[in-house]
Scaffold this motif. Structure first.
Motif, mmCIF file in Angstrom:
data_model
loop_
_atom_site.group_PDB
_atom_site.id
_atom_site.type_symbol
_atom_site.label_atom_id
_atom_site.label_comp_id
_atom_site.label_asym_id
_atom_site.label_seq_id
_atom_site.Cartn_x
_atom_site.Cartn_y
_atom_site.Cartn_z
ATOM 1 N N GLU A 33 0.848 -1.190 0.000
ATOM 2 C CA GLU A 33 0.000 0.000 0.000
ATOM 3 C C GLU A 33 0.884 1.242 0.000
ATOM 4 O O GLU A 33 1.798 1.360 0.811
ATOM 5 N N VAL A 34 0.596 2.147 -0.937
ATOM 6 C CA VAL A 34 1.280 3.424 -1.034
ATOM 7 C C VAL A 34 0.251 4.523 -0.839
ATOM 8 O O VAL A 34 -0.812 4.496 -1.464
ATOM 9 N N GLN A 35 0.567 5.475 0.028
ATOM 10 C CA GLN A 35 -0.329 6.606 0.260
ATOM 11 C C GLN A 35 0.306 7.881 -0.284
ATOM 12 O O GLN A 35 1.522 8.063 -0.182
ATOM 13 N N VAL A 36 -0.533 8.739 -0.865
ATOM 14 C CA VAL A 36 -0.079 10.020 -1.392
ATOM 15 C C VAL A 36 -1.056 11.098 -0.965
ATOM 16 O O VAL A 36 -2.273 10.945 -1.125
ATOM 17 N N LYS A 37 -0.513 12.164 -0.418
ATOM 18 C CA LYS A 37 -1.348 13.314 -0.053
ATOM 19 C C LYS A 37 -1.615 14.149 -1.301
ATOM 20 O O LYS A 37 -0.761 14.261 -2.183
ATOM 21 N N LYS A 38 -2.792 14.714 -1.356
ATOM 22 C CA LYS A 38 -3.135 15.638 -2.447
ATOM 23 C C LYS A 38 -2.344 16.927 -2.191
ATOM 24 O O LYS A 38 -2.570 17.617 -1.207
ATOM 25 N N HIS A 39 -1.385 17.211 -3.064
ATOM 26 C CA HIS A 39 -0.580 18.421 -2.949
ATOM 27 C C HIS A 39 -0.319 18.985 -4.348
ATOM 28 O O HIS A 39 -0.551 18.315 -5.343
ATOM 29 N N LEU A 86 -11.866 5.885 -12.885
ATOM 30 C CA LEU A 86 -13.260 5.679 -12.515
ATOM 31 C C LEU A 86 -13.961 6.947 -12.043
ATOM 32 O O LEU A 86 -15.145 7.130 -12.293
ATOM 33 N N LYS A 87 -13.237 7.792 -11.305
ATOM 34 C CA LYS A 87 -13.809 9.028 -10.742
ATOM 35 C C LYS A 87 -12.712 10.063 -10.586
ATOM 36 O O LYS A 87 -11.534 9.718 -10.557
ATOM 37 N N LYS A 88 -13.113 11.313 -10.435
ATOM 38 C CA LYS A 88 -12.130 12.350 -10.124
ATOM 39 C C LYS A 88 -11.526 12.068 -8.753
ATOM 40 O O LYS A 88 -12.236 11.694 -7.818
ATOM 41 N N ALA A 89 -10.223 12.269 -8.657
ATOM 42 C CA ALA A 89 -9.506 12.043 -7.398
ATOM 43 C C ALA A 89 -9.372 13.384 -6.682
ATOM 44 O O ALA A 89 -8.488 14.173 -6.992
ATOM 45 N N THR A 90 -10.243 13.629 -5.720
ATOM 46 C CA THR A 90 -10.314 14.941 -5.068
ATOM 47 C C THR A 90 -9.719 14.966 -3.661
ATOM 48 O O THR A 90 -9.739 16.015 -3.021
ATOM 49 N N THR A 91 -9.203 13.826 -3.163
ATOM 50 C CA THR A 91 -8.662 13.764 -1.804
ATOM 51 C C THR A 91 -7.282 13.097 -1.828
ATOM 52 O O THR A 91 -6.791 12.709 -2.890
ATOM 53 N N ASP A 116 -5.607 -1.075 -6.853
ATOM 54 C CA ASP A 116 -6.843 -0.322 -6.666
ATOM 55 C C ASP A 116 -6.480 0.974 -5.950
ATOM 56 O O ASP A 116 -5.888 0.938 -4.869
ATOM 57 N N ILE A 117 -6.814 2.105 -6.554
ATOM 58 C CA ILE A 117 -6.535 3.395 -5.928
ATOM 59 C C ILE A 117 -7.836 3.950 -5.378
ATOM 60 O O ILE A 117 -8.821 4.085 -6.115
ATOM 61 N N GLN A 118 -7.811 4.250 -4.083
ATOM 62 C CA GLN A 118 -9.015 4.717 -3.391
ATOM 63 C C GLN A 118 -8.790 6.086 -2.779
ATOM 64 O O GLN A 118 -7.678 6.429 -2.385
ATOM 65 N N ASP A 119 -9.897 6.841 -2.656
ATOM 66 C CA ASP A 119 -9.833 8.136 -1.977
ATOM 67 C C ASP A 119 -10.013 7.938 -0.475
ATOM 68 O O ASP A 119 -10.106 6.792 0.003
ATOM 69 N N LEU A 120 -10.073 9.022 0.255
ATOM 70 C CA LEU A 120 -10.202 8.944 1.719
ATOM 71 C C LEU A 120 -11.509 8.310 2.184
ATOM 72 O O LEU A 120 -11.617 7.880 3.326
ATOM 73 N N HIS A 121 -12.500 8.245 1.305
ATOM 74 C CA HIS A 121 -13.800 7.670 1.657
ATOM 75 C C HIS A 121 -13.891 6.188 1.267
ATOM 76 O O HIS A 121 -14.956 5.594 1.383
ATOM 77 N N GLY A 122 -12.788 5.623 0.777
ATOM 78 C CA GLY A 122 -12.770 4.222 0.363
ATOM 79 C C GLY A 122 -13.370 3.984 -1.006
ATOM 80 O O GLY A 122 -13.608 2.842 -1.395
ATOM 81 N N VAL A 123 -13.578 5.049 -1.774
ATOM 82 C CA VAL A 123 -14.146 4.938 -3.120
ATOM 83 C C VAL A 123 -13.007 4.740 -4.120
ATOM 84 O O VAL A 123 -12.019 5.489 -4.107
#
Length: 138
Positions: A33-39, A86-91, A116-123
């Motif tokens: 798992e790799v995490q990236v902050k929106k910056h 799949l969706k805009k990545a806003t987080t 699988d890349i997910q946003d903060l809401h698990g989407v």
């Protein structure tokens, strides 16, 4: 601090990944798992996380998962990637890689990393399949 130091060392070894400022949150055979902050450095003209930044996350997660999954007698290189946005990545985002490990690794062959890349809401905002060519070291 261990995850942050490991992530910085990883970016030193492969400088291209520095632009996304990744944090390696999990790493074990068959999963990463790799995490990236929106910056600012990862944004597109819409203010969402850029598609290629997500591809970088996927390649890092899939590559590291492959690296710790294959025997030390083997090496790997990515040979292709299938991408679905799949969706805009806003987080902030999390890329979770997984792979089906064979019981016995062949001399050479393809290994697929599913990311699988997910946003903060698990989407899920994107999905990737990365074909890795795995072969015995010469």
């Amino acid at each position: 601090m261990g995850r942050q130091l490991f992530s910085k060392a990883l970016c030193f070894k492969a400088p291209y990944f520095s632009s996304i400022k990744p944090l390696m949150a999990d790493l074990r055979p068959g999963a990463a798992e790799v995490q990236v902050k929106k910056h600012r450095a990862v944004l597109n003209h819409l203010g969402t996380v850029h598609a290629i930044a997500m591809c970088n996350m996927a390649e890092l997660a899939g590559g590291m998962m492959t690296d710790v999954s294959i025997p030390t007698t083997h090496r790997w290189i990515p040979k292709g990637m299938k991408v679905e946005y799949l969706k805009k990545a806003t987080t902030d985002l999390s890329a979770k890689a997984s792979g089906q490990l064979p019981e016995v690794w062949p001399e050479s062959g393809e290994f697929v990393a599913h990311v699988d890349i997910q946003d903060l809401h698990g989407v899920s905002v994107a999905r990737m399949e990365i074909a890795m060519w795995v072969s015995a070291k010469k």
